[in-house]
Design an enzyme around this catalytic site. Structure first.
Site, PDB file in Angstrom:
ATOM      1  N   LYS A 291       0.645  -1.187  -0.040  1.00  0.00           N
ATOM      2  CA  LYS A 291       0.115   0.047   0.068  1.00  0.00           C
ATOM      3  C   LYS A 291       0.728   1.272  -0.197  1.00  0.00           C
ATOM      4  O   LYS A 291       0.318   2.208  -0.672  1.00  0.00           O
ATOM      5  CB  LYS A 291      -0.838  -0.060   1.245  1.00  0.00           C
ATOM      6  CG  LYS A 291      -2.065  -1.217   0.986  1.00  0.00           C
ATOM      7  CD  LYS A 291      -3.187  -1.028   1.902  1.00  0.00           C
ATOM      8  CE  LYS A 291      -4.327  -1.781   1.722  1.00  0.00           C
ATOM      9  NZ  LYS A 291      -4.094  -3.166   1.186  1.00  0.00           N
TER      10      LYS A 291
ATOM     11  N   GLU B 269      -1.597   7.231   8.329  1.00  0.00           N
ATOM     12  CA  GLU B 269      -2.198   8.220   7.479  1.00  0.00           C
ATOM     13  C   GLU B 269      -3.277   9.008   7.999  1.00  0.00           C
ATOM     14  O   GLU B 269      -3.815   8.491   9.339  1.00  0.00           O
ATOM     15  CB  GLU B 269      -2.429   7.858   6.116  1.00  0.00           C
ATOM     16  CG  GLU B 269      -3.644   6.660   5.979  1.00  0.00           C
ATOM     17  CD  GLU B 269      -4.118   6.177   4.732  1.00  0.00           C
ATOM     18  OE1 GLU B 269      -5.234   5.965   4.684  1.00  0.00           O
ATOM     19  OE2 GLU B 269      -3.268   6.274   3.900  1.00  0.00           O
TER      20      GLU B 269
ATOM     21  N   ARG C 101      -7.855  -7.880  -8.337  1.00  0.00           N
ATOM     22  CA  ARG C 101      -8.591  -9.115  -8.382  1.00  0.00           C
ATOM     23  C   ARG C 101     -10.111  -8.602  -8.836  1.00  0.00           C
ATOM     24  O   ARG C 101     -10.322  -7.656  -8.673  1.00  0.00           O
ATOM     25  CB  ARG C 101      -8.591 -10.065  -7.153  1.00  0.00           C
ATOM     26  CG  ARG C 101      -8.917  -9.175  -6.206  1.00  0.00           C
ATOM     27  CD  ARG C 101      -9.100 -10.024  -4.798  1.00  0.00           C
ATOM     28  NE  ARG C 101      -9.007  -8.897  -3.780  1.00  0.00           N
ATOM     29  CZ  ARG C 101     -10.240  -8.390  -3.228  1.00  0.00           C
ATOM     30  NH1 ARG C 101     -11.304  -8.123  -3.794  1.00  0.00           N
ATOM     31  NH2 ARG C 101     -10.003  -7.612  -1.954  1.00  0.00           N
TER      32      ARG C 101
END
Length: 483
Positions: A117, A201, A293
């Site tokens: 990420k 974050e 996916r």
């Protein structure tokens, strides 16, 4: 272009059955795998061939070496990973390539990029997507994480760098709670993803969670299939998904489409994929992650677009070009997906396993059920608790909510507890009817929901017994009987 003649499905349950259906329409023979816990699986019966992988029932679907070996022995051209398990393993995709088996999905380097990420956030930032302020590299310890949190300001969110589905994620409102929550997130990330790397974050309060479905071929052609609103979540796990979002401004919608297709084109991505964003109260847009996916919620996009995402995914893996341009796509109406989970909503959503004694699915125009459950099927505690996906479609928002209410009322699963009462309460809630919801919707509503409104089959059967008594009275009274 190499046509796939035989395909192994490295997955189980409803997604395995979904892939088998797509392959049958494409004239592709299918091979299923199954653990000892899945001997009753309907996908085993529907596949052309099926092979067991003994041992741990979860590890069976994660054993890369055995799965590829089975694919080779069964003379398969390709492997489709579905979602979950090995679907986002760059190592597995690379191993398939090296074995000469087509991996139905993106290239390994793209799976690796978006599986990290922190790296994916940097990559998307370079191609022009706005990201949420926070750490750019994995945070090594709580002290470093706290320093970053102080810089960007509380509240913050701690996220697993190699995870998803809400695992390894903690929201921290105050500085004094940071260290404990950091250690908790690291431990959960290690447990579920094998790596404890996390990043920190800024936490966006009460956002909408909007994702864009992308389809891209090997020749640089990229289209979007509009957006899905996945804001209705519990503990960061999606519960209800909607396509398109009922309250997204046209300006934000156009910008999301533009940014997403541009990013995918510039990165040279191929296959299907989903770019996920948070939209704040002021319509600010923030990229959060990319899923490489097929998504659990892909059926609602199929319902509004008419595009079979699984078939397109297979054809792209074969080397086929996209068969449509963006301007040729015609989107109609609204679709909602309800994840029907085996859990007791009145006991803090405690998982419910056991034999399904009755499974009566709703039907009618615009109603679709994706499930591998049937009367007599045993739901084991080994896997995810989702037993079915109810998908409804109609031309406008009011009509699709009305249809959802009707379809949920027709849906009966006996023998195990399900979250159908939760869904029924949601579709009767005025904010849902008005299309007003954010990621905090369920947290705010749950305590006030009436979870007793779904009539049980026992109640229906008592009603039938009363009607039988009435019929008998009519027989005895003959023509003189009056209602």
């Amino acid at each position: 272009m190499k046509k796939i003649k035989k395909l192994l499905i490295a997955n189980r349950g409803e997604i395995a059955l979904r892939i088998i259906r797509a392959c049958k329409e494409l004239g592709i023979r299918t091979v299923a795998i199954f653990s000892e816990a899945d001997l009753e699986g309907i996908w085993i019966r529907k596949a052309d061939e099926a092979y067991p992988i003994l041992g741990n029932p979860v590890q069976a679907y994660l054993d890369m070496e055995k799965i590829i070996s089975l694919a080779k022995k069964a003379e398969c051209d390709a492997i489709h990973p579905g979602y979950g398990f090995l679907s986002e393993s760059a190592e597995f995709a690379k191993a398939c390539e090296e074995a000469g088996v087509i991996f139905v999905g993106p290239r390994p380097e793209h799976i690796a990029l978006f599986g990290d990420k922190t790296a994916s956030k940097e990559a998307m930032k370079k191609v022009g997507l706005p990201v949420i302020e926070g750490s750019t590299d994995a945070v090594l310890d709580a002290e470093e994480g706290l320093r970053i949190a102080r810089e960007i300001g509380f509240p913050v969110i701690i996220k697993a760098a190699f995870g998803g589905g809400g695992r390894g994620m903690r929201i921290v409102e105050k500085e004094e709670a940071f260290s404990d929550q950091f250690e908790s997130a690291v431990k959960e990330a290690e447990k579920f993803f094998g790596k404890g790397d996390v990043f920190v974050e800024k936490y966006v309060k009460n956002p909408r969670h909007i994702e864009i479905q992308i389809v891209a071929d090997k020749y640089g052609n990229v289209v979007h299939l509009r957006e899905r609103d996945c804001s209705i979540q519990r503990r960061h796990q999606k519960v209800i998904e909607i396509a398109p979002s009922p309250r997204l401004s046209d300006a934000v919608r156009r910008e999301l489409y533009r940014m997403s297709t541009k990013a995918i084109f510039r990165l040279g991505y191929e296959s299907v994929g989903t770019i996920e964003f948070l939209i704040d109260e002021d319509d600010g847009i923030y990229f959060i992650e990319m899923n490489t996916r097929v998504q659990v919620e892909h059926p609602i996009t199929e319902m509004i677009s008419g595009i079979d995402i699984i078939k397109r995914m297979i054809e792209i893996a074969e080397g086929d070009k996209l068969r449509f341009l963006q301007e040729e796509l015609n989107f109609r109406g609204y679709a909602i997906e309800f994840r029907i989970n085996a859990e007791d909503v009145q006991k803090n959503f405690f998982p419910s396993s056991g034999k399904v004694t009755r499974f009566i699915a709703p039907g009618g125009p615009g109603v679709r059920i994706d499930s591998s459950v049937y009367d007599g099927y045993t739901i084991t505690p080994n896997y995810d608790s989702m037993v079915a996906k109810l998908i409804v479609w109609d031309l406008d928002w009011k009509s699709v909510v009305d249809k959802a209410r009707r379809a949920l009322d027709e849906f009966y699963v006996e023998g195990v507890k399900t979250n159908i009462p939760l869904h029924l309460a949601a579709v009767r809630d005025q904010d849902f009817i008005d299309g007003r919801f954010t990621t905090s919707y369920l947290d705010e509503k749950l305590d006030n929901f009436d979870l007793e409104m779904h009539r049980s089959l026992e109640e229906e059967e008592r009603r039938i017994a009363q009607l039988k008594e009435t019929v008998e009275k009519i027989r005895k009274a003959g023509v003189n009987y009056r209602l």
